[in-house]
Design a protein around this motif. Structure first.
Motif, PDB file in Angstrom:
ATOM      1  N   THR A  32       0.566 -22.652   3.240  1.00  0.00           N
ATOM      2  CA  THR A  32      -0.595 -22.231   3.858  1.00  0.00           C
ATOM      3  C   THR A  32      -0.607 -20.758   3.942  1.00  0.00           C
ATOM      4  N   VAL A  33      -1.674 -20.149   3.320  1.00  0.00           N
ATOM      5  CA  VAL A  33      -1.485 -18.852   3.333  1.00  0.00           C
ATOM      6  C   VAL A  33      -2.729 -18.350   3.686  1.00  0.00           C
ATOM      7  N   ALA A  34      -2.964 -17.385   4.480  1.00  0.00           N
ATOM      8  CA  ALA A  34      -3.867 -16.793   5.303  1.00  0.00           C
ATOM      9  C   ALA A  34      -4.441 -15.427   4.853  1.00  0.00           C
ATOM     10  N   LEU A  35      -5.624 -15.124   4.564  1.00  0.00           N
ATOM     11  CA  LEU A  35      -6.237 -13.930   4.078  1.00  0.00           C
ATOM     12  C   LEU A  35      -7.057 -13.555   5.437  1.00  0.00           C
ATOM     13  N   ILE A  36      -6.605 -12.425   6.019  1.00  0.00           N
ATOM     14  CA  ILE A  36      -7.283 -11.934   7.181  1.00  0.00           C
ATOM     15  C   ILE A  36      -7.729 -10.478   7.207  1.00  0.00           C
ATOM     16  N   GLY A  37      -8.760 -10.075   7.882  1.00  0.00           N
ATOM     17  CA  GLY A  37      -9.567  -8.855   7.914  1.00  0.00           C
ATOM     18  C   GLY A  37     -10.858  -8.772   8.356  1.00  0.00           C
ATOM     19  N   SER A 190      -1.961 -27.366  -0.780  1.00  0.00           N
ATOM     20  CA  SER A 190      -1.624 -26.056  -0.441  1.00  0.00           C
ATOM     21  C   SER A 190      -3.032 -25.668  -0.206  1.00  0.00           C
ATOM     22  N   VAL A 191      -3.016 -24.480   0.751  1.00  0.00           N
ATOM     23  CA  VAL A 191      -4.287 -24.064   1.418  1.00  0.00           C
ATOM     24  C   VAL A 191      -4.168 -22.586   1.631  1.00  0.00           C
ATOM     25  N   LEU A 192      -5.459 -21.746   0.841  1.00  0.00           N
ATOM     26  CA  LEU A 192      -5.596 -20.468   0.949  1.00  0.00           C
ATOM     27  C   LEU A 192      -6.959 -20.346   1.930  1.00  0.00           C
ATOM     28  N   LEU A 193      -6.422 -19.921   3.269  1.00  0.00           N
ATOM     29  CA  LEU A 193      -7.454 -19.702   4.123  1.00  0.00           C
ATOM     30  C   LEU A 193      -7.828 -18.345   4.429  1.00  0.00           C
ATOM     31  N   VAL A 194      -9.119 -18.022   4.295  1.00  0.00           N
ATOM     32  CA  VAL A 194      -9.988 -16.932   4.685  1.00  0.00           C
ATOM     33  C   VAL A 194     -10.504 -17.015   6.174  1.00  0.00           C
ATOM     34  N   GLU A 195      -9.992 -15.848   7.069  1.00  0.00           N
ATOM     35  CA  GLU A 195     -10.583 -16.020   8.442  1.00  0.00           C
ATOM     36  C   GLU A 195     -10.601 -14.705   8.966  1.00  0.00           C
ATOM     37  N   GLN A 196     -11.690 -14.709   9.729  1.00  0.00           N
ATOM     38  CA  GLN A 196     -11.931 -13.574  10.702  1.00  0.00           C
ATOM     39  C   GLN A 196     -11.139 -13.792  11.781  1.00  0.00           C
ATOM     40  N   ASN A 197     -11.016 -15.246  12.344  1.00  0.00           N
ATOM     41  CA  ASN A 197     -10.385 -15.468  13.530  1.00  0.00           C
ATOM     42  C   ASN A 197      -8.837 -15.086  13.260  1.00  0.00           C
ATOM     43  N   ALA A 201      -5.806 -18.125  12.361  1.00  0.00           N
ATOM     44  CA  ALA A 201      -5.289 -18.016  11.001  1.00  0.00           C
ATOM     45  C   ALA A 201      -3.645 -17.912  10.888  1.00  0.00           C
ATOM     46  N   LEU A 202      -3.386 -17.099  11.606  1.00  0.00           N
ATOM     47  CA  LEU A 202      -1.848 -16.528  11.762  1.00  0.00           C
ATOM     48  C   LEU A 202      -1.062 -17.695  12.412  1.00  0.00           C
ATOM     49  N   SER A 203      -1.579 -18.493  13.439  1.00  0.00           N
ATOM     50  CA  SER A 203      -0.868 -19.516  14.025  1.00  0.00           C
ATOM     51  C   SER A 203      -0.631 -20.811  13.049  1.00  0.00           C
ATOM     52  N   ILE A 204      -1.612 -20.873  12.059  1.00  0.00           N
ATOM     53  CA  ILE A 204      -1.418 -22.430  11.409  1.00  0.00           C
ATOM     54  C   ILE A 204      -0.993 -21.929   9.954  1.00  0.00           C
ATOM     55  N   SER A 205      -0.800 -20.798   9.485  1.00  0.00           N
ATOM     56  CA  SER A 205      -0.398 -20.303   8.398  1.00  0.00           C
ATOM     57  C   SER A 205       1.304 -19.930   8.171  1.00  0.00           C
ATOM     58  N   ASP A 206       1.815 -20.132   7.002  1.00  0.00           N
ATOM     59  CA  ASP A 206       3.235 -19.911   6.714  1.00  0.00           C
ATOM     60  C   ASP A 206       3.356 -18.219   6.389  1.00  0.00           C
ATOM     61  N   ARG A 207       2.329 -17.784   5.661  1.00  0.00           N
ATOM     62  CA  ARG A 207       2.431 -16.395   5.209  1.00  0.00           C
ATOM     63  C   ARG A 207       0.922 -15.557   5.395  1.00  0.00           C
ATOM     64  N   ALA A 208       0.732 -14.416   5.291  1.00  0.00           N
ATOM     65  CA  ALA A 208      -0.598 -14.156   5.513  1.00  0.00           C
ATOM     66  C   ALA A 208      -0.731 -12.454   4.889  1.00  0.00           C
ATOM     67  N   TYR A 209      -1.714 -12.058   4.365  1.00  0.00           N
ATOM     68  CA  TYR A 209      -1.990 -10.945   3.597  1.00  0.00           C
ATOM     69  C   TYR A 209      -3.257 -10.490   4.500  1.00  0.00           C
ATOM     70  N   ALA A 210      -3.207  -9.134   4.984  1.00  0.00           N
ATOM     71  CA  ALA A 210      -4.295  -8.385   5.769  1.00  0.00           C
ATOM     72  C   ALA A 210      -5.007  -7.583   4.817  1.00  0.00           C
ATOM     73  N   LEU A 211      -6.241  -7.548   4.722  1.00  0.00           N
ATOM     74  CA  LEU A 211      -6.846  -6.779   3.736  1.00  0.00           C
ATOM     75  C   LEU A 211      -7.952  -5.808   4.476  1.00  0.00           C
ATOM     76  N   SER A 212      -8.150  -4.578   3.824  1.00  0.00           N
ATOM     77  CA  SER A 212      -9.122  -3.493   4.482  1.00  0.00           C
ATOM     78  C   SER A 212      -9.458  -3.128   3.084  1.00  0.00           C
TER      79      SER A 212
END
Length: 240
Positions: A32-37, A190-197, A201-212
């Motif tokens: 599970t990978v999160a995309l945050i930003g 497999s889950v690709l999760l886009v979240e403003q929360n 997102a970080l609490s339920i994912s394995d890895r994450a990418y922060a975008l700006s």
């Protein structure tokens, strides 16, 4: 681990405006990978590029070792990629049952479709209670459960979730977060999760990418990013 998805230096524009500026991300099977930003950072543009809803200007997208960009959207669904769009987008005058069955439009295996439907209703008991009810009469959280269930009806290998917590009551956000974890764990999706929360997102994912502004600014294991001062300041509202 087997690589499932990779972006290589992807650029995407809306008219003449950059949406993605040379973005490179990857995810492995079972992750599970999160995309945050912030809003407008480019998170949803990544999902639109994967699903073929937006044509990329340059770069490459690979899925299960094959080139994905340029593939027609219906074929992408058949390859095992399902998306839950932002804003839910239910069929309001159709029943919960019919909304769910719309997710199986690429399938012809009636017995297995019923098995998948039974599995979705077991995962989301509220949907079973409201099975014959018009979708437009459900609460926001119930509609979000339904559209996640609708995506699962396609039996995806990769599930794309665009802002699943948006406009949802806090208690139901927790229910949806638990469901995402369970889907990945129990069904091997497999889950690709886009979240403003970002905290969720970080609490339920394995890895994450922060975008700006269309670029990846930080990446790593979610647990480590949760404690990163830059992440805390930019996305988590200070100290946890």
């Amino acid at each position: 681990m087997t690589q499932l998805l990779s972006f290589r230096n992807v650029e995407l524009y809306y008219d003449h405006v950059y949406a993605l500026k040379g973005v490179s991300i990857e995810m492995n099977e079972g992750e599970t990978v999160a995309l945050i930003g912030a809003n407008g950072a480019g998170k949803s543009s990544i999902l639109r590029a994967i699903t073929g809803l937006r044509k990329i200007r340059s770069g490459e997208i690979h899925y299960m070792g094959e080139r994905l960009d340029g593939t027609p959207a219906p074929e992408i669904v058949r390859k095992g990629i399902a998306m839950v769009p932002e804003g839910r987008r239910v069929f309001p005058f159709m029943s919960v049952k019919d909304n769910l069955l719309m997710g199986a439009f690429t399938r012809t295996d009636k017995v297995e479709i019923q098995q998948t439907l039974d599995s979705v209703l077991e995962r989301f008991p509220r949907l079973k209670e409201r099975f014959g009810q018009q979708a437009g009469t459900l609460s926001g959280g119930e509609q979000q459960m339904m559209v996640i269930g609708r995506a699962l009806m396609a039996k995806p290998r990769l599930l794309l979730l665009d802002e699943p917590s948006l406009g949802i009551a806090p208690k139901l956000v927790q229910d949806i977060a638990r469901a995402i974890v369970a889907i990945s764990r129990d069904e091997g999706v497999s889950v690709l999760l886009v979240e403003q929360n970002s905290r969720m997102a970080l609490s339920i994912s394995d890895r994450a990418y922060a975008l700006s502004t269309g670029a990846v600014v930080l990446s790593g294991e979610s647990r480590a990013l949760m404690g990163d001062e830059r992440i805390k300041a930019a996305y988590l509202g200070g100290e946890l």
